[in-house]
Design a protein around this motif. Structure first.
Motif, PDB file in Angstrom:
ATOM      1  N   SER A 114      -0.520  -1.277  -2.281  1.00 56.18           N
ATOM      2  CA  SER A 114      -1.108   0.060  -2.255  1.00 56.18           C
ATOM      3  C   SER A 114      -1.107   0.542  -0.802  1.00 56.18           C
ATOM      4  CB  SER A 114      -2.543   0.024  -2.781  1.00 56.18           C
ATOM      5  OG  SER A 114      -2.556  -0.328  -4.141  1.00 56.18           O
ATOM      6  N   HIS A 115      -0.978   1.844  -0.619  1.00 56.77           N
ATOM      7  CA  HIS A 115      -0.974   2.422   0.731  1.00 56.77           C
ATOM      8  C   HIS A 115      -1.820   3.694   0.742  1.00 56.77           C
ATOM      9  CE1 HIS A 115       2.245  -0.295   1.934  1.00 56.77           C
ATOM     10  NE2 HIS A 115       2.995   0.105   0.918  1.00 56.77           N
ATOM     11  N   CYS A 156      -0.710   4.422   8.025  1.00 60.40           N
ATOM     12  CA  CYS A 156      -1.369   3.846   6.862  1.00 60.40           C
ATOM     13  C   CYS A 156      -2.655   3.178   7.349  1.00 60.40           C
ATOM     14  CB  CYS A 156      -0.473   2.821   6.173  1.00 60.40           C
ATOM     15  SG  CYS A 156      -1.200   2.158   4.655  1.00 60.40           S
ATOM     16  N   MET A 158      -4.601   1.188   5.115  1.00 57.14           N
ATOM     17  CA  MET A 158      -4.983   0.249   4.060  1.00 57.14           C
ATOM     18  C   MET A 158      -5.194  -1.130   4.693  1.00 57.14           C
ATOM     19  SD  MET A 158      -5.511   0.255   0.812  1.00 57.14           S
ATOM     20  CE  MET A 158      -4.661   1.711   0.238  1.00 57.14           C
ATOM     21  N   HIS A 164      -0.253  -3.154   8.051  1.00 54.29           N
ATOM     22  CA  HIS A 164       0.486  -1.999   7.512  1.00 54.29           C
ATOM     23  C   HIS A 164       1.147  -1.216   8.646  1.00 54.29           C
ATOM     24  CE1 HIS A 164      -0.741  -1.835   3.135  1.00 54.29           C
ATOM     25  NE2 HIS A 164      -1.456  -2.842   3.597  1.00 54.29           N
ATOM     26  N   MET A 169       4.357   1.622   9.299  1.00 55.29           N
ATOM     27  CA  MET A 169       3.761   2.770   8.606  1.00 55.29           C
ATOM     28  C   MET A 169       3.079   3.734   9.569  1.00 55.29           C
ATOM     29  SD  MET A 169       2.554   1.447   4.881  1.00 55.29           S
ATOM     30  CE  MET A 169       2.938   3.022   4.133  1.00 55.29           C
TER      31      MET A 169
HETATM   32 CU   LIG Z   1       0.272   0.823   3.873  1.00 56.17          CU
END
Ligand SMILES: [Cu+2]
Length: 353
Positions: A114-115, A156, A158, A164, A169
């Motif tokens: 999931s992001h 990101c 997360m 991440h 990201m």
């Molecule tokens: Cu991510």
């Protein structure tokens, strides 16, 4: 294997109820006319969307897809990058101060994680991170108003956030001031990032992420635009002598600070930290992790101008080296090139004191 999470409670019912009790809009000259809806043009690095020409704010829809994919890190070396839009850095987003930005974030069906997204251009909790928790195969949406002009990193957020970001990201979103930016001939998109692999620099094959090296802040690679040589050879940035250049430069980190420098050039202007004020006549500008700068200069003379992180071992041993190739007529009144190479006479013993 996909990691599955419980679904977020649907909010469609709540939205429908709110709509039922909403006060209908009355025709009145006090009500602002419906704003134009625009789909944002997104570009892959090193390209930048064209400057905005509109003089009024708009409703801008941004559609961004998160993709996990193996890509080249260096010759013979690949890495499983996690991306916004399939590139590192992610797609460049260009909006204007006062725009209402409807942000749709998709996570590909074949993603393993999931992001979400935290845009530093957002005023609101988490920069959008909580609103965009996105499972594989899902799309989330939130809307924000671009209140402050500037050049902002997005990334990101997360958990584990560092991992991440370390997997690529991040990207840049530009919020143009109401009057726009001064026109230039060429604009480029460059973002530095540090990467941590199990194998040493150049060790071939698909290299796994090293959490230990990331925590110790000992990167294996420090690169511009996601890989060694991303801005070299056929992919070098190009310009003609006499052209004015603006580089939107970011630093995704996750750990290092960049001492950004272009060898053989002086930045006429640097919008320090991506803000509204500029410094003039700058050699090297410090770009924090999760920060940016806009640098501008005129390419007065032809040559290969080398983009570096002036923490220079990174440049020659970890990959942070790009080329701006400027073609055109030589101008010896500015730069002659080598004028001679001669052996000078050695002093005779009698001349020595
Ligand atoms: Cu991510």
């Amino acid at each position: 294997m996909k990691r599955l999470h419980p679904h977020v409670l649907p909010c469609a019912l709540a939205s429908a109820l709110a709509a039922m009790f909403a006060i209908p809009a009355l025709a009145s000259d006090r009500i602002a006319p419906a704003r134009e809806t625009i789909h944002a043009v997104l570009t892959a690095p090193p390209m930048v969307p064209a400057p905005l020409t509109r003089k009024t704010p708009a409703h801008v829809v941004v559609d961004l897809e998160m993709i996990e994919k193996d890509m080249r890190m260096a010759d013979g070396v690949t890495y499983n990058f996690w991306t916004f839009g399939g590139t590192v850095p992610g797609s460049f987003i260009r909006v204007r101060k006062g725009d209402t930005v409807e942000f749709k974030l998709k996570n590909r069906h074949d993603s393993h994680m999931s992001h979400n997204i935290d845009l530093h251009a957002v005023t609101g909790q988490g920069g959008g991170a909580e609103a965009t928790f996105t499972l594989p195969g899902h799309e989330t949406q939130f809307t924000f108003k671009a209140l402050n002009p500037g050049l902002y990193i997005y990334h990101c957020a997360m958990a584990p956030v560092g991992m991440h970001i370390a997997n690529g990201m991040y990207g840049l979103i530009l919020v143009e001031p109401e009057e726009g930016l001064p026109p230039v001939d060429k604009e480029f998109y460059v973002v530095q990032g540090d990467f941590y692999t199990e194998g040493a620099y150049g060790e071939p094959g698909l290299q796994p992420f090293s959490l230990e090296k990331a925590i110790d802040e000992h990167p294996t690679y420090v690169v511009f635009n996601g890989s060694v040589d991303a801005l070299q050879g056929d992919n070098a940035l190009t310009a003609k002598a006499g052209e004015t250049i603006r580089m939107f430069v970011g630093n995704g980190g996750p750990n290092l600070v960049s001492s950004f420098h272009v060898i053989g050039e002086i930045f006429d202007k640097v919008y320090t930290e991506g803000g509204s004020k500029y410094q003039e006549n700058v050699q090297t500008t410090l770009i924090p992790a999760g920060g940016s700068a806009m640098v501008e200069f005129k390419a007065d003379v032809p040559g290969n101008f080398v983009l570096v992180d002036h923490s220079i071992f990174r440049t020659f041993h970890k990959g942070s080296l790009g080329i701006l190739k400027v073609e055109g007529e030589k101008n010896p009144s500015i730069y002659t090139g080598q004028q001679h190479d001669i052996e000078y006479p050695e002093a005779k013993p009698a001349d020595k004191k």
